[in-house]
Design an enzyme around this catalytic site. Structure first.
Site, mmCIF file in Angstrom:
data_model
loop_
_atom_site.group_PDB
_atom_site.id
_atom_site.type_symbol
_atom_site.label_atom_id
_atom_site.label_comp_id
_atom_site.label_asym_id
_atom_site.label_seq_id
_atom_site.Cartn_x
_atom_site.Cartn_y
_atom_site.Cartn_z
ATOM 1 N N THR A 1 23.943 11.853 18.940
ATOM 2 C CA THR A 1 24.544 12.925 18.144
ATOM 3 C C THR A 1 24.445 14.219 18.943
ATOM 4 O O THR A 1 23.478 14.420 19.687
ATOM 5 C CB THR A 1 23.826 13.119 16.787
ATOM 6 O OG1 THR A 1 22.485 13.509 17.015
ATOM 7 C CG2 THR A 1 23.859 11.851 15.951
ATOM 8 N N GLU B 1 -3.648 -7.050 -4.076
ATOM 9 C CA GLU B 1 -5.036 -7.111 -3.598
ATOM 10 C C GLU B 1 -5.738 -5.758 -3.692
ATOM 11 O O GLU B 1 -6.479 -5.347 -2.803
ATOM 12 C CB GLU B 1 -5.108 -7.679 -2.176
ATOM 13 C CG GLU B 1 -4.813 -9.170 -2.132
ATOM 14 C CD GLU B 1 -5.411 -9.856 -0.923
ATOM 15 O OE1 GLU B 1 -6.483 -9.433 -0.461
ATOM 16 O OE2 GLU B 1 -4.802 -10.812 -0.441
ATOM 17 N N GLN C 1 -4.552 3.140 -5.476
ATOM 18 C CA GLN C 1 -5.373 3.932 -6.393
ATOM 19 C C GLN C 1 -6.740 3.270 -6.609
ATOM 20 O O GLN C 1 -7.763 3.954 -6.667
ATOM 21 C CB GLN C 1 -4.641 4.096 -7.736
ATOM 22 C CG GLN C 1 -3.451 5.048 -7.682
ATOM 23 C CD GLN C 1 -2.286 4.509 -6.864
ATOM 24 O OE1 GLN C 1 -2.011 3.298 -6.882
ATOM 25 N NE2 GLN C 1 -1.600 5.394 -6.160
#
Length: 394
Positions: A280, A375, A379
């Site tokens: 680009t 597993e 959190q």
């Protein structure tokens, strides 16, 4: 919390032995030749990779932790992890199908009687049969102590009733270690573990779950209705189930973490290759700071995840006990979140093409998400870590 141990005779070493290098290379070559060519097709079709499992069994990439006295290679957690990264680099769905026997057979290896080991482990080496780990239930995922499956002693048998879900390979398994309450009012102290052949009358596969990612591994729900098994299929004693489940997950958690590293590594490699080719503004996008900084972060976080996981597995193998459990949670939390971040950023590098199924990073992003869930969610890992920090035990 220092990550360097100062009490070793030779200091810290990150070198692999020649045998470990050969094992890692074998797994990588297998993943490149046998897994990568089928990953897209099997993902799209949610196809159980029985053919790849059979080949992995033939070359010795399954059942790595079965002890030598029962015919297995008796490899360490660390060596199993070296294999796991490469298989998951190939495809985490197919890799899970191959490696999940370590979780399924783990309770028997660690806690089974000599008779149970002699009966249930050698067949795993003789043919590519599968074993699964039946802990999760529709209402009991992270809070496993709240499971409602029951096991009632009747003479020389136990009668099991209940349901399990999110069980890896259960739809194709020869047997499952099922966790059930022998004392429904006993909380986690009322849990026990049982070996249940999946062809026992009363065991019914209710559904093969249609997942977002890792679709090339079977994840099933099954019911147990008046399932009678011999009392000899109880692992350990009544009430040992919670300890057995948690100890097994402690051992397998670095293997799950390294699976996340394998997925992240695959996404990173695809992103680097694409960034070199995609042009680009008259230059490869790899030359744009917005892209190459992103890729630099990927590389750094993958390496950090790998080293955390190596350390956790090494600590397990060297008997560090609860400290190894803590470091396993470090590894699982960080590697899972890293896999999701790296896969998401890889999609960003690909731009619109990254969102198209024709390109590989779309699948890797879907696959990566599961590492933050199964597993022990990210959190739950944080909860384990926080409890260790604020409520340390001698």
């Amino acid at each position: 919390m220092a990550t360097i141990e100062h009490g070793t005779a030779a200091g810290v070493s990150f070198a692999l032995t020649d045998e470990q290098k050969a094992l890692r290379e074998l797994a990588h070559e297998f993943a490149a030749k046998e897994i990568r060519p089928k990953e897209r097709e099997y993902d799209e079709q949610m196809h159980h990779p029985a053919d790849v499992v059979a080949k992995a069994h033939e070359v010795g990439l399954m059942n790595l932790h079965v002890p030598e006295e029962y015919g297995g290679p008796g490899l360490s957690a660390f060596e199993g992890m070296l294999v796991g990264e490469e298989l998951y680099w190939g495809c985490s769905g197919i890799g899970t199908s191959i490696t999940a026997n370590g979780l399924g057979s783990g309770p028997v290896i660690a806690f089974g009687s000599d008779e149970q080991k002699a009966k249930w482990l050698p067949p795993l080496l003789e043919e590519p049969i599968l074993a699964s780990f039946g802990l999760s239930e529709p209402g009991a995922g992270s809070d496993v102590a709240s499971l409602t499956t029951t096991a009632v002693r009747e003479g020389d048998e136990y009668v099991l009733n209940g349901s399990k879900t999110f069980i890896t390979n259960a739809g194709y398994a020869a047997w499952t270690v099922v966790f059930a309450k022998t004392d429904p009012k006993g909380g986690h102290k009322g849990m026990s573990a049982f070996i249940v052949p999946m062809d026992t009358p009363g065991v019914t596969i209710e559904s093969h779950l249609d997942k977002m990612g890792q679709r090339a591994t079977d994840t099933s729900a099954f019911a147990l209705q008046d399932v009678r098994i011999p009392a000899e299929n109880l692992i350990g004693r009544e009430g040992d189930g919670f300890k057995i489940a948690m100890s097994t997950l402690d051992f397998t958690r670095p293997g799950t973490a390294i699976g996340a590293v394998g997925v992240a590594q695959a996404a990173y490699e695809h992103a680097v290759e694409y960034a070199k080719q995609r042009v680009t503004f008259d230059m490869p996008i790899a030359m744009h700071q917005g892209v190459n900084f992103m890729i630099a972060d990927m590389a750094t976080e993958i390496e950090a995840s790998r080293l955390l996981t190596w350390q956790a597995a090494w600590m397990l193998d060297n008997g560090y006990g609860r400290k190894a459990t803590l470091y396993s949670s470090f590894a699982k939390r960080f590697a899972a979140d890293t896999a999701m971040k790296v896969a998401t950023d890889a999609v960003q590098v690909f731009g619109g093409y990254g969102y198209i199924k024709e390109y590989p990073v779309e699948k890797l992003m879907r696959d990566a998400k599961l590492f933050q869930i199964y597993e022990g969610t990210s959190q739950i890992q944080r909860l384990v870590i926080a409890k260790e920090i604020f409520l340390p035990k001698d």
